[in-house]
Write a protein that holds these residues in place. Structure first.
Motif, mmCIF file in Angstrom:
data_model
loop_
_atom_site.group_PDB
_atom_site.id
_atom_site.type_symbol
_atom_site.label_atom_id
_atom_site.label_comp_id
_atom_site.label_asym_id
_atom_site.label_seq_id
_atom_site.Cartn_x
_atom_site.Cartn_y
_atom_site.Cartn_z
ATOM 1 N N GLY A 198 -3.228 9.609 -1.947
ATOM 2 C CA GLY A 198 -2.080 9.066 -1.220
ATOM 3 C C GLY A 198 -0.829 9.085 -2.070
ATOM 4 O O GLY A 198 0.244 9.491 -1.619
ATOM 5 N N TRP A 199 -0.970 8.649 -3.328
ATOM 6 C CA TRP A 199 0.178 8.686 -4.244
ATOM 7 C C TRP A 199 0.696 10.115 -4.404
ATOM 8 O O TRP A 199 1.901 10.371 -4.335
ATOM 9 C CB TRP A 199 -0.229 8.130 -5.605
ATOM 10 N N ALA A 200 -0.205 11.058 -4.613
ATOM 11 C CA ALA A 200 0.195 12.446 -4.817
ATOM 12 C C ALA A 200 0.793 13.054 -3.553
ATOM 13 O O ALA A 200 1.735 13.847 -3.620
ATOM 14 C CB ALA A 200 -1.004 13.268 -5.284
ATOM 15 N N SER A 201 0.276 12.685 -2.379
ATOM 16 C CA SER A 201 0.795 13.218 -1.119
ATOM 17 C C SER A 201 2.234 12.774 -0.886
ATOM 18 O O SER A 201 3.016 13.503 -0.271
ATOM 19 C CB SER A 201 -0.084 12.779 0.053
ATOM 20 N N GLY A 202 2.578 11.587 -1.347
ATOM 21 C CA GLY A 202 3.953 11.118 -1.214
ATOM 22 C C GLY A 202 4.930 11.931 -2.033
ATOM 23 O O GLY A 202 6.132 11.932 -1.748
ATOM 24 N N VAL A 220 -1.257 18.822 -2.672
ATOM 25 C CA VAL A 220 -2.521 18.085 -2.608
ATOM 26 C C VAL A 220 -3.526 18.823 -1.727
ATOM 27 O O VAL A 220 -4.680 19.041 -2.116
ATOM 28 C CB VAL A 220 -2.286 16.652 -2.076
ATOM 29 N N VAL A 221 -3.088 19.215 -0.532
ATOM 30 C CA VAL A 221 -3.981 19.921 0.389
ATOM 31 C C VAL A 221 -4.426 21.259 -0.208
ATOM 32 O O VAL A 221 -5.611 21.610 -0.173
ATOM 33 C CB VAL A 221 -3.288 20.151 1.746
ATOM 34 N N LEU A 222 -3.484 21.993 -0.788
ATOM 35 C CA LEU A 222 -3.803 23.303 -1.360
ATOM 36 C C LEU A 222 -4.759 23.174 -2.541
ATOM 37 O O LEU A 222 -5.762 23.912 -2.624
ATOM 38 C CB LEU A 222 -2.518 23.998 -1.797
ATOM 39 N N LEU A 223 -4.490 22.248 -3.434
ATOM 40 C CA LEU A 223 -5.333 22.106 -4.624
ATOM 41 C C LEU A 223 -6.724 21.611 -4.271
ATOM 42 O O LEU A 223 -7.733 22.160 -4.755
ATOM 43 C CB LEU A 223 -4.672 21.157 -5.622
ATOM 44 N N GLY A 252 -2.089 6.584 3.710
ATOM 45 C CA GLY A 252 -0.788 6.734 4.348
ATOM 46 C C GLY A 252 0.263 5.788 3.792
ATOM 47 O O GLY A 252 1.404 6.195 3.535
ATOM 48 N N SER A 253 -0.107 4.529 3.590
ATOM 49 C CA SER A 253 0.862 3.558 3.076
ATOM 50 C C SER A 253 1.228 3.859 1.623
ATOM 51 O O SER A 253 2.393 3.737 1.225
ATOM 52 C CB SER A 253 0.305 2.142 3.201
ATOM 53 N N THR A 254 0.231 4.268 0.837
ATOM 54 C CA THR A 254 0.521 4.637 -0.551
ATOM 55 C C THR A 254 1.430 5.856 -0.609
ATOM 56 O O THR A 254 2.367 5.921 -1.422
ATOM 57 C CB THR A 254 -0.779 4.935 -1.318
ATOM 58 N N ALA A 255 1.176 6.829 0.271
ATOM 59 C CA ALA A 255 2.029 8.019 0.330
ATOM 60 C C ALA A 255 3.455 7.654 0.729
ATOM 61 O O ALA A 255 4.419 8.227 0.207
ATOM 62 C CB ALA A 255 1.448 9.035 1.314
ATOM 63 N N LEU A 256 3.615 6.702 1.644
ATOM 64 C CA LEU A 256 4.950 6.289 2.076
ATOM 65 C C LEU A 256 5.728 5.673 0.917
ATOM 66 O O LEU A 256 6.893 6.025 0.683
ATOM 67 C CB LEU A 256 4.849 5.301 3.229
ATOM 68 N N VAL A 257 5.085 4.766 0.180
ATOM 69 C CA VAL A 257 5.767 4.135 -0.960
ATOM 70 C C VAL A 257 6.110 5.182 -2.010
ATOM 71 O O VAL A 257 7.229 5.205 -2.558
ATOM 72 C CB VAL A 257 4.888 3.023 -1.562
#
Length: 206
Positions: A11-15, A21-24, A106-111
């Motif tokens: 989540g952190w990396a997706s933000g 993230v998806v590719l790796l 999702g919330s971690t990615a948002l932050v």
């Protein structure tokens, strides 16, 4: 609980860079490096789309002001991607733990995304592009390193991601005054570009 650290880290990396993230993850799963990757992320069509979008982000993310526009567009995309990846990592049964994992990711990615976007606004107050390039490369390398590390040492990677997230929030708070000055100057420049009303004409209402 066993998948929670990986969910938080992804989540952190997706933000920061959801496509990376998806590719790796997909490449690590497809090549057999890790068994933790869901099959949905290993599909060739997913990998191709992620690769194309990753290249697009790699370019846009290094150009001053373009990076902020790109971040604005991805305010929804990155948290959604973080939630989807987290849910896939948690399983495919639609259970409550899977939904909770999606919410955490999702919330971690948002932050994380808000921290990145705020930092980029502050960096864009500097006229030279070198800082954007250096920061973008550091983000890309950091995401790649932590995601790969998280597949084998999830708790340590989650701890590193948590420290980086808190540090990023602290930096954005510290730079907020600079960000506000930048936004004020941008509003003033836009106002200065507006045509002045003709002599004797009433100024436009509203």
């Amino acid at each position: 609980m066993s998948v929670l650290p990986l969910v938080f880290t992804s989540g952190w990396a997706s933000g920061i860079n959801a496509y990376a993230v998806v590719l790796l993850l997909g490449l690590l799963g497809a090549t057999g490096v890790s068994d933790e990757v869901p099959a949905a992320l290993e599909r060739p069509d997913v990998l191709i789309v992620a690769a194309v979008l990753f290249v697009a982000e790699a370019v846009a993310d290094k150009v001053p002001y373009v990076d902020s526009v790109w971040d604005a567009v991805h305010t929804v995309i990155r948290p959604v991607a973080g939630g989807v990846v987290a849910a896939l990592l948690a399983g495919h049964d639609g259970s409550l733990p899977q939904l909770a994992a999606g919410a955490v990711g999702g919330s971690t990615a948002l932050v994380s995304h808000l921290v990145k976007a705020g930092t980029r606004i502050a960096v864009n107050t500097s006229p030279e592009p070198a800082s954007n390039i250096v920061l973008s490369l550091a983000e890309d390398l950091g995401v790649a390193g932590i995601i790969a590390f998280a597949l084998f040492h999830p708790w340590i990677a989650a701890g590193i991601a948590a420290v980086l997230l808190v540090a990023g929030i602290t930096v954005v708070i510290f730079l907020w005054s600079r960000i506000r000055r930048y936004l004020r100057r941008r509003r003033e420049r836009r106002a200065a570009k507006r045509p002045a009303p003709a002599d004797g004409a009433a100024p436009p209402v509203g």
